[in-house]
Motif scaffolding. Structure first.
Motif, PDB file in Angstrom:
ATOM      1  N   HIS A  38       0.718  -1.335  -0.088  1.00 24.94           N
ATOM      2  CA  HIS A  38       0.012   0.107  -0.038  1.00 24.94           C
ATOM      3  C   HIS A  38       0.756   1.108  -0.023  1.00 24.94           C
ATOM      4  O   HIS A  38       0.473   2.319  -0.504  1.00 24.94           O
ATOM      5  CB  HIS A  38      -0.862   0.150   1.180  1.00 24.94           C
ATOM      6  CG  HIS A  38      -2.053  -1.166   1.271  1.00 24.94           C
ATOM      7  ND1 HIS A  38      -2.066  -2.066   0.220  1.00 24.94           N
ATOM      8  CD2 HIS A  38      -2.695  -1.338   2.114  1.00 24.94           C
ATOM      9  CE1 HIS A  38      -3.064  -2.936   0.785  1.00 24.94           C
ATOM     10  NE2 HIS A  38      -3.412  -2.625   1.984  1.00 24.94           N
ATOM     11  N   ILE A  65     -12.462   1.630   5.360  1.00 24.91           N
ATOM     12  CA  ILE A  65     -11.774   1.004   6.478  1.00 24.91           C
ATOM     13  C   ILE A  65     -10.848   0.274   6.091  1.00 24.91           C
ATOM     14  O   ILE A  65     -11.113  -0.777   5.338  1.00 24.91           O
ATOM     15  CB  ILE A  65     -12.823   0.675   7.657  1.00 24.91           C
ATOM     16  CG1 ILE A  65     -13.733   2.053   8.294  1.00 24.91           C
ATOM     17  CG2 ILE A  65     -12.012  -0.011   8.800  1.00 24.91           C
ATOM     18  CD1 ILE A  65     -12.869   2.996   8.888  1.00 24.91           C
ATOM     19  N   GLY A  66     -10.059   0.083   6.489  1.00 25.76           N
ATOM     20  CA  GLY A  66      -8.675  -1.047   6.405  1.00 25.76           C
ATOM     21  C   GLY A  66      -7.297  -0.380   6.461  1.00 25.76           C
ATOM     22  O   GLY A  66      -7.449   0.921   6.203  1.00 25.76           O
ATOM     23  N   SER A  68      -5.611  -0.234   3.689  1.00 23.64           N
ATOM     24  CA  SER A  68      -5.612   0.214   2.438  1.00 23.64           C
ATOM     25  C   SER A  68      -6.295   1.994   2.754  1.00 23.64           C
ATOM     26  O   SER A  68      -5.902   3.054   2.375  1.00 23.64           O
ATOM     27  CB  SER A  68      -6.205  -0.436   1.496  1.00 23.64           C
ATOM     28  OG  SER A  68      -7.287  -1.187   1.981  1.00 23.64           O
ATOM     29  N   ASP A 113     -12.810  -3.841   1.932  1.00 25.13           N
ATOM     30  CA  ASP A 113     -13.834  -2.780   1.895  1.00 25.13           C
ATOM     31  C   ASP A 113     -14.749  -2.663   0.627  1.00 25.13           C
ATOM     32  O   ASP A 113     -15.780  -2.215   0.639  1.00 25.13           O
ATOM     33  CB  ASP A 113     -12.837  -1.619   1.683  1.00 25.13           C
ATOM     34  CG  ASP A 113     -13.660  -0.378   2.373  1.00 25.13           C
ATOM     35  OD1 ASP A 113     -13.971  -0.407   3.505  1.00 25.13           O
ATOM     36  OD2 ASP A 113     -13.540   0.744   1.463  1.00 25.13           O
ATOM     37  N   ILE A 117     -17.953  -6.137   2.242  1.00 27.57           N
ATOM     38  CA  ILE A 117     -19.052  -5.067   2.848  1.00 27.57           C
ATOM     39  C   ILE A 117     -19.406  -4.013   1.906  1.00 27.57           C
ATOM     40  O   ILE A 117     -20.586  -3.676   1.866  1.00 27.57           O
ATOM     41  CB  ILE A 117     -18.486  -4.629   4.000  1.00 27.57           C
ATOM     42  CG1 ILE A 117     -19.716  -3.915   5.038  1.00 27.57           C
ATOM     43  CG2 ILE A 117     -17.215  -3.557   4.193  1.00 27.57           C
ATOM     44  CD1 ILE A 117     -19.298  -3.686   6.526  1.00 27.57           C
ATOM     45  N   ASN A 139      -4.980  -7.069  -1.642  1.00 29.92           N
ATOM     46  CA  ASN A 139      -3.968  -7.855  -1.179  1.00 29.92           C
ATOM     47  C   ASN A 139      -4.440  -9.419  -0.703  1.00 29.92           C
ATOM     48  O   ASN A 139      -4.030 -10.203   0.023  1.00 29.92           O
ATOM     49  CB  ASN A 139      -3.077  -7.354   0.213  1.00 29.92           C
ATOM     50  CG  ASN A 139      -4.235  -7.022   1.199  1.00 29.92           C
ATOM     51  OD1 ASN A 139      -5.442  -7.321   1.347  1.00 29.92           O
ATOM     52  ND2 ASN A 139      -4.034  -6.001   1.940  1.00 29.92           N
ATOM     53  N   TYR A 142      -8.028  -9.353   4.532  1.00 35.51           N
ATOM     54  CA  TYR A 142      -8.317  -8.461   5.476  1.00 35.51           C
ATOM     55  C   TYR A 142      -7.222  -8.014   6.342  1.00 35.51           C
ATOM     56  O   TYR A 142      -6.958  -8.324   7.501  1.00 35.51           O
ATOM     57  CB  TYR A 142      -9.417  -8.595   6.447  1.00 35.51           C
ATOM     58  CG  TYR A 142     -10.860  -8.895   5.959  1.00 35.51           C
ATOM     59  CD1 TYR A 142     -11.070  -8.812   4.477  1.00 35.51           C
ATOM     60  CD2 TYR A 142     -11.803  -9.500   6.734  1.00 35.51           C
ATOM     61  CE1 TYR A 142     -12.174  -9.051   3.782  1.00 35.51           C
ATOM     62  CE2 TYR A 142     -13.171  -9.713   6.190  1.00 35.51           C
ATOM     63  CZ  TYR A 142     -13.170  -9.644   4.743  1.00 35.51           C
ATOM     64  OH  TYR A 142     -14.428  -9.870   4.317  1.00 35.51           O
ATOM     65  N   GLY A 143      -6.133  -7.102   5.947  1.00 35.67           N
ATOM     66  CA  GLY A 143      -4.889  -7.050   6.780  1.00 35.67           C
ATOM     67  C   GLY A 143      -5.122  -6.158   8.001  1.00 35.67           C
ATOM     68  O   GLY A 143      -4.673  -6.698   8.936  1.00 35.67           O
ATOM     69  N   LEU A 144      -6.072  -5.244   8.085  1.00 35.12           N
ATOM     70  CA  LEU A 144      -6.097  -4.402   9.123  1.00 35.12           C
ATOM     71  C   LEU A 144      -6.721  -5.329  10.481  1.00 35.12           C
ATOM     72  O   LEU A 144      -6.534  -5.228  11.657  1.00 35.12           O
ATOM     73  CB  LEU A 144      -7.186  -3.374   9.160  1.00 35.12           C
ATOM     74  CG  LEU A 144      -7.149  -2.336  10.409  1.00 35.12           C
ATOM     75  CD1 LEU A 144      -5.733  -1.743  10.462  1.00 35.12           C
ATOM     76  CD2 LEU A 144      -8.396  -1.394  10.025  1.00 35.12           C
TER      77      LEU A 144
HETATM   78  C1  LIG Z   1     -18.726  -2.404   9.688  1.00 37.19           C
HETATM   79  C2  LIG Z   1     -17.540  -2.971  10.001  1.00 37.19           C
HETATM   80  N1  LIG Z   1     -17.431  -4.195  10.060  1.00 37.19           N
HETATM   81  C3  LIG Z   1     -16.089  -4.788  10.176  1.00 37.19           C
HETATM   82  C4  LIG Z   1     -15.305  -3.982  10.304  1.00 37.19           C
HETATM   83  C5  LIG Z   1     -13.777  -4.829  10.866  1.00 37.19           C
HETATM   84  N2  LIG Z   1     -12.828  -4.698   9.796  1.00 37.19           N
HETATM   85  C6  LIG Z   1     -11.883  -3.616   9.982  1.00 37.19           C
HETATM   86  S1  LIG Z   1     -10.871  -3.313   8.297  1.00 37.19           S
HETATM   87  C7  LIG Z   1     -11.760  -4.969   7.702  1.00 37.19           C
HETATM   88  C8  LIG Z   1     -11.364  -5.318   6.309  1.00 37.19           C
HETATM   89  C9  LIG Z   1     -10.325  -4.727   5.703  1.00 37.19           C
HETATM   90  O1  LIG Z   1      -9.842  -5.285   4.506  1.00 37.19           O
HETATM   91  P1  LIG Z   1      -9.395  -4.637   3.422  1.00 37.19           P
HETATM   92  O2  LIG Z   1     -10.381  -3.515   2.762  1.00 37.19           O
HETATM   93  O3  LIG Z   1      -9.027  -5.466   2.309  1.00 37.19           O
HETATM   94  O4  LIG Z   1      -8.276  -3.808   3.579  1.00 37.19           O
HETATM   95  P2  LIG Z   1      -6.506  -4.082   4.054  1.00 37.19           P
HETATM   96  O5  LIG Z   1      -6.530  -3.977   5.844  1.00 37.19           O
HETATM   97  O6  LIG Z   1      -6.283  -5.584   3.622  1.00 37.19           O
HETATM   98  O7  LIG Z   1      -5.893  -3.088   3.318  1.00 37.19           O
HETATM   99  C10 LIG Z   1     -12.909  -5.393   8.588  1.00 37.19           C
HETATM  100  C11 LIG Z   1     -13.651  -6.469   8.320  1.00 37.19           C
HETATM  101  C12 LIG Z   1     -15.276  -2.555  10.648  1.00 37.19           C
HETATM  102  N3  LIG Z   1     -14.234  -1.864  10.837  1.00 37.19           N
HETATM  103  N4  LIG Z   1     -16.299  -2.107  10.306  1.00 37.19           N
END
Ligand SMILES: Cc1ncc(C[n+]2csc(CCOP(=O)(O)OP(=O)(O)O)c2C)c(N)n1
Ligand SMILES: Cc1cc2nc3c(=O)[nH]c(=O)nc-3n(C[C@H](O)[C@H](O)[C@H](O)COP(=O)(O)OP(=O)(O)OC[C@H]3O[C@@H](n4cnc5c(N)ncnc54)[C@H](O)[C@@H]3O)c2cc1C
Ligand code: SF4
Ligand code: SF4
Ligand code: SF4
Ligand SMILES: [Mg+2]
Lengths: 350, 593
Positions: A38, A65-66, A68, A113, A117, A139, A142-144
């Motif tokens: 990222h 959220i994430g 990324s 993201d 969802i 990636n 769900y990294g975060l």
């Molecule tokens: C409504 C809600 N559901 C679940 C979460 C938990 N959550 C946080 S980040 C994430 C997944 C992120 O994955 P991605 O978009 O691929 O980002 P990455 O960290 O891999 O870059 C989840 C499920 C949340 N923050 N809010």
């Protein structure tokens, strides 16, 4: 541990047409894991905006959220930003864009993201052809939240702990092509030579532009057996061609032999050129693009580069015939024309 | 371009710009870190081992390290390396315990040193711990050479000089002061195993223009006059003084004049101001003491009225440069300028002279009447005679004399032990990781934005009243710490292990000065053209890895690397590591620091 990046920069660092150096497009020091793909994407965005001489205050960064979605903090520190809710970046981007069409919108999302969802929101923002650049930093996990498989993880891909993914993966590029996106590309965080011109072209495209960027999660998904690791991606990458972006100010100086390249002229006068495989790949054929992406996926290869592009498109503002003037530039009288105006509208609909 | 061989000691040495530029290769960042840690005595000993005169050099060094300092390439001013050296000397504790022990049983070899300047003292320092018997000759009454006779005490207090000269003399050197050596031949006849000539460049150049003889009583050769002041033979000068010349000697002459009676003191120089030989800080100090510098004025004659010098005429010129940059001074079509004066100090250069060396003892001289020497070994064509300091290749400075002394000592030792003088010892190097934890290093890698701190000065009027009052007060501990933190730790090297790199670009993205690029290898010129940032400083090397998995190589331009360690912090595989590189010039005798 360093929390502050030294303020010294290269004394001969070049400046762009508006007098800024690349440092003027940087953001806060990243808190992502060392080696996260990222961060390279952030750096590609910085480079693209610098080279295009974009005024930082004319950009809005919106994310969900994430890991990324955290990255907009780490680039364009002088631009507008909104770190929204999980999977809801498209809604916020739509709202912002409708309120002011004069900004460059960069949406940053993750595969979780977007493909889990935010799947619904993603589909609709594509359909509506919102004028924005939508980047998925993909990636496969769900990294975060510590690396659970995401919906873009390939069947058979191994997680760090050795578990094998059994579910079909979603190909976001194929989906975007199907849903009518007019600018669809895939790239790799480790290939800035390709990614930077794609970002530039996407920002210049008048309409929805989608880039799915493979971006390895070094911490949770860079293991042997993962199909989203640096090594796997490098070994299986194939490109539709080499992408050049020639901004409108620049004259096209290099000429290629007939058929060796194809050029697409954008509305602002800039040109996107596809070299090398240029003659074998038809950028404007939606069905062929879909087939190419799927065929490569079936044979275990990753097709990158510009997959599909049609510059002659009508974005949401055109479709809705919205005001040219941003809402924040309107007076109260214009924004609230009063009961009489409302009655007029109601009457017209009776 | 070939992958870099980092096992070559000179590769990383060159990255430590200051140390590389120092003729004696003092490990600068090492002592600066010790100062920051308040370990002043350790910092002093690191210096003493390398340059023998830290307290003296910390006040007077020509500091070739500072223009080389990396910091000067990323902001306005280099680190105050020289004045930090003084801090180590000012705040150290007693070092007696740390000095090398001198064997009571001697090795049976005798060496004579001619001149008691820094070059000879360095030879003595390096040979005494090995058991040599050393006889030191100087025509002056005390040791130190030009450091005593030329450098005024408002720049170098006598106690500081004496202390460091005595560390050497007290090792048991047999001194013969007030003894002019008038024949090298007779010295060689005295069964010395070797003779070292550290007699300096003792002749001041004269200015032969009309009026020179008539005005002689009030026209003085700068270095003779400074010596006479230093030894108390001269204690006053006229109110109006002209100092001729633009080098450091001229600056010492004018500032000394201001302290012993000169009220209207002017420096008058042929060349343009920017091209004067004096260091910028010396010019600044002189001007601060109300001494104007008149440039582009060429002396025409001394004007003598009724047997007394009353002034000088000058012709105004302008500098003109040909295509090779060679300068010529073109006279302006203006009447000569008359400048009144009571005394003139001629400080227009220094020359070597060896009237005491016979020309029939197998010691050859070249066309400029300089001894023919091997530039590495400092051996003359008479194998028993070695040279060093200003006597070797003409006037330089203290630190160069020290560097020569170290090398000459090695040669003398090898010669006396019947070994090959040309087989030079390798430098000592230690490369060790500074890693303490995931993102922790045992050096302060954060880069401060502070600009160079100024050294506090004594009150101007007070210091002008007495030539013994030191003008610079030196940094206090707080300022010293802040200044020390400006050092970029260039000796902490970015060491790359290609087998670990996964080519994730994290280091490329984080580097504030864009030093790192992954690309296809090419010839150096081509490679320099395709790096992330301009790489136009050809004096700085490119660090190239072996080919990586993608076939590309890692290229790092060493030029403006801040040694901030962010690349190593961002690398997920520790392919970058920050490793401290300690380079030490091997001396004849090991002196622990
Ligand atoms: C409504 C809600 N559901 C679940 C979460 C938990 N959550 C946080 S980040 C994430 C997944 C992120 O994955 P991605 O978009 O691929 O980002 P990455 O960290 O891999 O870059 C989840 C499920 C949340 N923050 N809010
Ligand atoms: C005015 C002035 C200011 C200077 N300021 C600085 C400064 O700030 N920083 C700096 O780094 N350098 C400075 N220098 C230069 C520096 O002093 C010399 O480069 C350095 O001292 C040379 O050291 P040396 O060991 O070669 O000989 P010197 O220091 O010149 O010592 C030679 C000694 O040999 C003695 N000698 C010569 N011939 C004989 C003989 N036949 N018999 C017996 N004794 C003899 C002389 O009396 C003298 O004491 C300055 C020079 C001058 C003239
Ligand atoms: S957990 Fe993965 S995605 Fe998140 S910052 Fe670390 S490497 Fe990047
Ligand atoms: S230490 Fe590393 S990150 Fe810091 S300037 Fe040098 S190469 Fe760049
Ligand atoms: S951060 Fe480390 S692994 Fe990544 S490219 Fe740089 S050296 Fe290689
Ligand atoms: Mg993800």
């Amino acid at each position: 541990m360093s929390y502050i990046k030294p303020s010294f920069r290269h004394p001969e660092a070049p400046t762009n047409n508006i007098g800024y150096t690349e440092a003027d497009y940087e953001g806060a020091l990243s808190t992502l894991c060392a080696g996260c793909g990222h961060d390279s994407i952030s750096s590609a965005i910085i480079q693209a905006c610098f080279e295009m001489s974009i005024e930082p205050h004319t950009v809005a960064k919106i994310s969900g959220i994430g890991c990324s979605s955290k990255t907009p903090t780490y680039f364009l520190g002088n631009s507008h930003g909104f770190n929204s809710v999980h999977g809801r970046m498209p809604s916020v981007a739509t709202g912002a864009n409708l309120a002011n069409r004069h900004l460059t919108y960069i949406g940053v999302s993750g595969d979780g993201d977007t493909a889990s969802i935010g799947m619904g929101q993603f589909s609709h923002v594509v359909r509506r052809n919102l004028n924005m650049l939508y980047i998925v930093e993909n990636n496969g996990c769900y990294g975060l939240t510590k690396g659970q498989d995401s919906a873009t993880a390939d069947v058979g891909s191994h997680s760090k702990k050795g578990a094998v993914n059994q579910y079909q993966s979603i190909d976001l590029c194929a989906l975007a092509i199907q849903l009518g996106a007019d600018f669809v590309a895939r790239s790799f965080s480790g290939d800035k030579a390709q990614l930077v011109p794609l970002i530039k072209a996407a920002m210049s495209h008048q309409g929805f532009a989608f880039i799915d960027v493979l971006s390895p999660c070094v911490t949770f998904n860079n293991n042997v057996g993962s199909t989203k690791s640096y090594e796997f991606v490098r070994e299986h990458i194939q490109a539709t061609g080499t992408v050049d972006f020639v901004p409108m100010q620049e004259e096209i100086t290099v000429s290629y032999e007939e058929g060796a390249s194809q050029e697409v002229c954008l509305h602002d006068g800039s040109v996107v050129r596809l070299r090398k495989n240029g003659k074998d790949y038809n950028l404007r054929d939606r069905a062929a693009a879909l087939a190419a992406a799927t065929d490569h996926a079936h044979s275990g290869e990753i097709l990158t580069g510009l997959l599909y592009m049609d510059p002659d498109t009508e974005d949401l503002h055109t479709l809705l015939d919205t005001s040219e003037c941003a809402l924040n530039k309107m007076t109260e009288a214009e924004l609230c024309p009063g009961n009489q105006a409302l009655q007029k509208i109601n009457d017209s609909l009776r | 371009m070939k992958p870099t061989d980092i096992s070559d000691p000179e590769y990383f040495h060159k990255v430590v710009d200051c140390q590389y530029a120092c003729p004696a290769h003092t490990p600068v960042p090492e002592y600066i870190r010790l100062i920051a840690a308040e370990r002043y005595t350790d910092a002093y000993m690191v210096n003493w081992e390398s340059n023998v005169f830290p307290g003296i050099l910390g006040r007077t060094c020509d500091r070739p390290c500072e223009p080389a300092c990396r910091r000067g390439r990323v902001e306005e001013e280099p680190v105050a390396i020289c004045r930090l050296k003084r801090v180590a000397a000012d705040y150290k504790e007693d070092i007696a315990e740390r000095l090398p022990s001198i064997p009571t049983e001697k090795n049976g070899k005798k060496v004579a040193l001619v001149g008691a300047g820094p070059a000879s003292l360095t030879v003595a320092r390096d040979l005494m711990p090995l058991g040599y018997d050393i006889d030191l000759f100087d025509e002056q009454a005390l040791g130190g050479g030009f450091m005593r006779s030329q450098i005024p005490s408002f720049r170098l207090p006598e106690e500081v000089l004496a202390e460091e000269v005595n560390y050497v003399l007290d090792m048991g050197v047999i001194t013969h002061f007030n003894t002019y050596v008038d024949s090298l031949k007779s010295l060689l006849d005295k069964e010395y195993d070797a003779v070292f000539v550290g007699s300096g460049a003792p002749n001041g150049r004269d200015l032969k223009v009309p009026g020179r003889e008539e005005g002689a009583a009030n026209i003085h050769i700068g270095i003779n006059w400074l010596e006479s002041v230093a030894f108390g033979h001269t204690s006053s000068i006229g109110e109006k003084v002209i100092v001729l010349g633009g080098g450091n000697t001229a600056m010492d002459c004018c500032r000394t004049s201001r302290r012993i009676g000169g009220k209207d003191v002017k420096v008058i120089v042929r060349s343009p101001f920017e091209e004067m030989k004096a260091s910028p800080w010396e010019k600044e100090d002189a001007m601060h003491e109300d001494i104007p510098i008149m440039d582009n004025h060429v002396p025409v004659d001394f004007v003598v009225d009724q047997g007394r010098l009353v002034g000088m005429h000058f012709e105004k010129v302008r500098a003109q440069y040909d295509e090779n940059g060679k300068r010529s001074l073109i006279p302006l079509d203006e009447p000569h300028v008359f400048v009144e004066c009571d005394d003139v100090l001629v400080a227009i250069g220094q020359e070597n002279a060896f009237p005491w060396i016979e020309r029939d003892i197998g010691l050859e001289f070249d066309q400029w009447d300089m001894p023919k020497l091997d530039p590495q070994t400092f051996q003359s064509t008479n194998p028993r005679v070695f040279f060093g300091g200003d006597s070797a290749f003409g006037p330089e400075n203290i630190i160069t004399a020290v560097a020569h002394g170290h090398q000459a000592a090695i040669s003398i030792d090898k010669f006396c032990q019947g070994k090959d003088v040309t087989a030079r010892p390798m430098p000592g190097t230690i490369l060790s990781s500074t890693k303490m934890g995931v993102h922790e290093w045992n050096f302060d890698n954060a880069v401060t934005n502070d600009l160079r701190f100024k050294v506090p000065h004594a009150d101007k009027y007070q210091s002008l009243s007495d030539r013994h009052i030191e003008v610079e007060l030196g940094f206090d501990e707080k300022l010293a710490y802040a200044e020390a933190e400006r050092c970029l730790n260039c000796d902490v090297q970015t060491v790359f292990t290609d087998s670990l790199c996964i080519e994730c670009d994290a280091c490329v993205d984080i580097c504030p000065t864009r030093c790192i690029t992954f690309t296809e290898s090419a010839e150096e010129t081509e490679l320099r053209g395709k790096l992330s940032a301009p790489a136009n400083n050809l004096a700085q090397d490119l660090y190239l890895s072996e080919p990586l998995k993608t076939g590309r190589v890692m290229v790092k331009d060493e030029d403006v690397c801040l040694h901030c360690g962010l690349c190593a912090e961002r690398c997920p595989t520790a392919a970058w590591d920050m490793q401290k590189f300690l380079y030490s010039v091997t001396k004849a005798a090991e002196v622990q620091s």
